[in-house]
Design a protein around this motif. Structure first.
Motif, short mmCIF file in Angstrom:
data_model
loop_
_atom_site.label_atom_id
_atom_site.label_comp_id
_atom_site.label_asym_id
_atom_site.label_seq_id
_atom_site.Cartn_x
_atom_site.Cartn_y
_atom_site.Cartn_z
N LYS A 39 21.60 26.83 -3.30
CA LYS A 39 22.06 25.58 -3.93
C LYS A 39 20.91 24.59 -4.14
O LYS A 39 20.88 23.88 -5.14
CB LYS A 39 23.16 24.94 -3.11
N TRP A 40 19.97 24.57 -3.23
CA TRP A 40 18.89 23.60 -3.32
C TRP A 40 17.92 23.90 -4.46
O TRP A 40 17.09 23.06 -4.81
CB TRP A 40 18.13 23.48 -2.00
N THR A 41 17.98 25.10 -5.04
CA THR A 41 17.07 25.46 -6.13
C THR A 41 17.77 25.86 -7.41
O THR A 41 17.13 26.09 -8.42
CB THR A 41 16.11 26.59 -5.67
N ASP A 42 19.10 25.92 -7.39
CA ASP A 42 19.88 26.33 -8.56
C ASP A 42 19.69 25.30 -9.68
O ASP A 42 20.08 24.14 -9.52
CB ASP A 42 21.35 26.46 -8.19
N ARG A 63 21.20 24.70 -12.28
CA ARG A 63 22.43 24.14 -12.82
C ARG A 63 22.88 22.90 -12.08
O ARG A 63 23.67 22.12 -12.60
CB ARG A 63 23.54 25.19 -12.80
N GLY A 64 22.37 22.68 -10.87
CA GLY A 64 22.80 21.52 -10.09
C GLY A 64 21.71 20.55 -9.74
O GLY A 64 21.94 19.59 -9.01
N LEU A 65 20.51 20.76 -10.27
CA LEU A 65 19.39 19.88 -9.94
C LEU A 65 19.21 18.79 -11.00
O LEU A 65 19.56 19.00 -12.17
CB LEU A 65 18.10 20.69 -9.85
N PRO A 66 18.65 17.64 -10.61
CA PRO A 66 18.32 16.63 -11.61
C PRO A 66 17.34 17.19 -12.64
O PRO A 66 16.48 18.00 -12.29
CB PRO A 66 17.65 15.52 -10.81
#
Length: 162
Positions: free
Chosen positions: A131-134, A136-139
């Motif tokens: 999750k911390w590098t996906d 699709r969910g990062l600024p």
């Protein structure tokens, strides 16, 4: 395009020709995430296997062949490509898969030659992304610095309330 590459400590150096040298694809599979370092993904390019020439350190190179799914019984495990690296500094150099003997896959991070800037990028194996590098969910745009930022990791967490 003729490419030159090496490890971080300089013990290993190599050359290879590439018909597809643009580093556009980021692989987020769990193997790439675990073996390639801190970014959570690997960027490989395509090299012609018959042009690979190790110019320094051929006798020191080590390889690691990952297992696709470690949770299945050993007799049923599927081996992935071999990943070649320098045993002194642990820099990954290239990967090789028996299924495609005509190709090697140099890690873009090991290439010393100036690589073309991609006009587009792709992210694969996002189902395995942490999750911390996906992406699709990062600024989209975070802070950027030419060198180290003017604050510590601890200060960043405090300033950003995280």
């Amino acid at each position: 395009m003729h490419l030159q590459g090496s490890c971080h400590c300089g013990a290993v150096a190599f050359e290879v020709d590439s018909l597809a040298p643009v580093p556009f694809m980021r692989c987020y599979c769990s193997i790439c995430r675990k073996t390639s370092g801190g970014g959570g993904y690997t960027v490989n390019i395509l090299g012609q296997a018959d042009t690979l020439r190790i110019t320094r350190g051929a006798d020191t190179i080590k390889s690691y062949r990952a297992v696709k799914e470690k949770s299945v019984p050993v007799a049923e495990q599927v081996l992935c490509q071999n990943r070649y690296f320098c045993p002194t500094c642990a820099s990954y150099l290239w990967a090789y898969d028996d299924k495609w003997p005509q190709w090697i896959y140099p890690y873009a991070s090991a290439i010393d030659s100036e690589l073309p800037v991609p006009k587009a990028t792709a992210s694969i194996m996002l189902g395995s992304a942490a999750k911390w590098t996906d992406p699709r969910g990062l600024p989209v745009n975070g802070e950027q610095f030419e060198e180290y930022p003017p604050y510590s990791l601890e200060e960043w967490h405090r300033v950003h309330d995280q």
